[in-house]
Design an enzyme around this catalytic site. Structure first.
Site, PDB file in Angstrom:
ATOM      1  N   ARG A 105      46.145   5.653  21.324  1.00 15.10           N
ATOM      2  CA  ARG A 105      47.555   5.573  21.739  1.00 15.10           C
ATOM      3  C   ARG A 105      48.505   5.413  20.558  1.00 15.10           C
ATOM      4  NH1 ARG A 105      46.548   1.167  26.534  1.00 15.10           N
ATOM      5  NH2 ARG A 105      46.419   2.640  28.247  1.00 15.10           N
ATOM      6  N   ARG A 114      68.774  -7.281  13.101  1.00 14.26           N
ATOM      7  CA  ARG A 114      69.988  -6.733  13.692  1.00 14.26           C
ATOM      8  C   ARG A 114      70.604  -5.648  12.804  1.00 14.26           C
ATOM      9  NH1 ARG A 114      73.264 -10.372  17.294  1.00 14.26           N
ATOM     10  NH2 ARG A 114      72.618 -12.245  16.238  1.00 14.26           N
ATOM     11  N   ASP A 118      65.990 -12.926   9.646  1.00 17.64           N
ATOM     12  CA  ASP A 118      66.332 -11.546   9.283  1.00 17.64           C
ATOM     13  C   ASP A 118      66.344 -11.305   7.770  1.00 17.64           C
ATOM     14  OD1 ASP A 118      66.638 -11.180  11.953  1.00 17.64           O
ATOM     15  OD2 ASP A 118      68.735 -10.560  11.906  1.00 17.64           O
TER      16      ASP A 118
END
Ligand code: F6P
Length: 342
Positions: free
Chosen positions: A162, A171, A127
């Site tokens: 698309r 997080r 992270d």
């Protein structure tokens, strides 16, 4: 002979083995024995160790994961656990312990240090949200996995006209989303630090359509939210550090975009693929440098510190400062990404 312990805690990440190898190689050169503590703090609580020697770390540099195993055990959660951990620290005859981990693992390392034990740390997490270090190892590998996925999604998005939503890990901090989005040329990047403005997102996508771009790539961190405090969870159960399991925001964003624009949308959740596999050269080198620095701190008896990189220098910072707050995305950096939206 003196003895140093090493453990790896929290979510695994590529590069952990390069830290273990560096510590073992340097420690043995300095006439230390090395106790590998298995499965993070759980191994200290349960006195579960393995002696690490040159043979045990041979050939592990390109391997993902951790040869020591890991867990999300928080020994401070139960009185008995921390009592056992402290007793085992002494029983093992450790002069010092090197804890390799993110904010949770290093939070425990800091507490243990405050309780009078000789502990140092090395920072890991994909992270990249650990304070007092420019970067943590593992991030670069995760970033490359996410960028590769975005590149692959581009070709299929374009062929089918698309919208592709890519949900990446992150997080509380959107570093993976931000940097993989920039590297992969994403049209929108959504991070936990900024609430999602779905009208703005749809506006960007529609504008692209009007200028002939009939596909879009939206990168969303798993912690991105429509409103503060509304993270999408896979499971509400808290782990030992009080974290819930995130996942599913990509699906919600995809549904909203399809409903509002009418454009066909697909969602890809990268999940743990980002944490697995062989580390990049960058992460192997950073892990090696952190391992050497951590062992150097042990040799100097400079406890309560963590190896960190600032600029191109490896320095020592206090564990206390490192775990005091999370390093979230720098808004100047995010504004660079915004120039390329749409
Ligand atoms: O700590 C890093 C991380 O990969 C987060 O990005 C993610 O939310 C979490 O770990 C997933 O944890 P687990 O492996 O327990 O599912």
């Amino acid at each position: 002979m003196k003895k140093v312990g090493i453990l790896t805690g929290g979510g695994d990440c590529p590069g952990l083995n390069s830290v273990i190898r560096a510590v073992v190689r340097y420690a043995i050169q300095e006439n230390y024995r090395v106790a590998g503590i298995k499965n993070g703090w759980k191994g200290l609580v349960e006195n579960d160790t393995v002696e690490l020697n040159l043979q045990s770390v041979s050939g592990i540099l390109p391997m993902g994961g951790t040869i020591l195993g890991t867990s999300r055990t928080n020994p401070y959660k139960k009185e008995n656990d921390i009592k056992n951990a402290k007793e085992n620290f002494k029983k093992m005859g450790l002069e010092a312990l090197i804890a390799v981990g993110g904010e949770d693992t290093l939070g425990v390392a800091h507490k243990l240090y405050k309780d009078g034990f000789n502990v140092v740390g090395a920072p890991k997490t994909i992270d990249n949200d650990l304070n007092c270090t420019d970067v943590t190892f593992g991030f670069d590998t995760a970033l490359n996995v996410a960028t590769d996925a975005i590149d692959r999604l581009h070709t299929t998005a374009e062929s089918h006209h698309r919208i592709m939503i890519v949900e990446v890990m992150g997080r509380h901090a959107g570093w993976i989303a931000l940097e993989s989005g920039i590297a992969g040329g994403a049209d929108v990047i959504l991070i936990p630090e900024i609430p999602i403005d779905i009208d703005e997102v749809c506006g960007i996508i529609k504008k692209r359509y009007f200028r002939g771009k009939t596909f879009s790539i939206v990168v969303a961190a798993e912690g991105a939210q429509f409103k503060k405090g509304t993270m999408v969870l896979q499971e509400e159960k808290l782990d030992a550090f009080g974290h819930v399991r995130l996942g599913g925001i990509g699906q919600r964003i995809g549904e909203e975009i399809e409903k509002r624009t009418g454009y066909e949308t697909r969602v890809t959740v990268l999940g743990h693929v980002q944490r697995g596999g062989t580390p990049t050269a960058f992460d192997r080198v950073l892990g090696t440098r952190f391992g050497i620095k951590a062992m150097e701190l042990v040799l100097k008896k400079d406890y309560g510190k963590m190896a960190s990189v600032q600029g191109n220098k490896i320095i020592a910072v206090s564990l206390e400062a490192a775990v005091s707050e999370l390093k979230t995305v720098d808004m100047e950096f995010y504004n660079i990404a915004k120039i390329f939206f749409g």
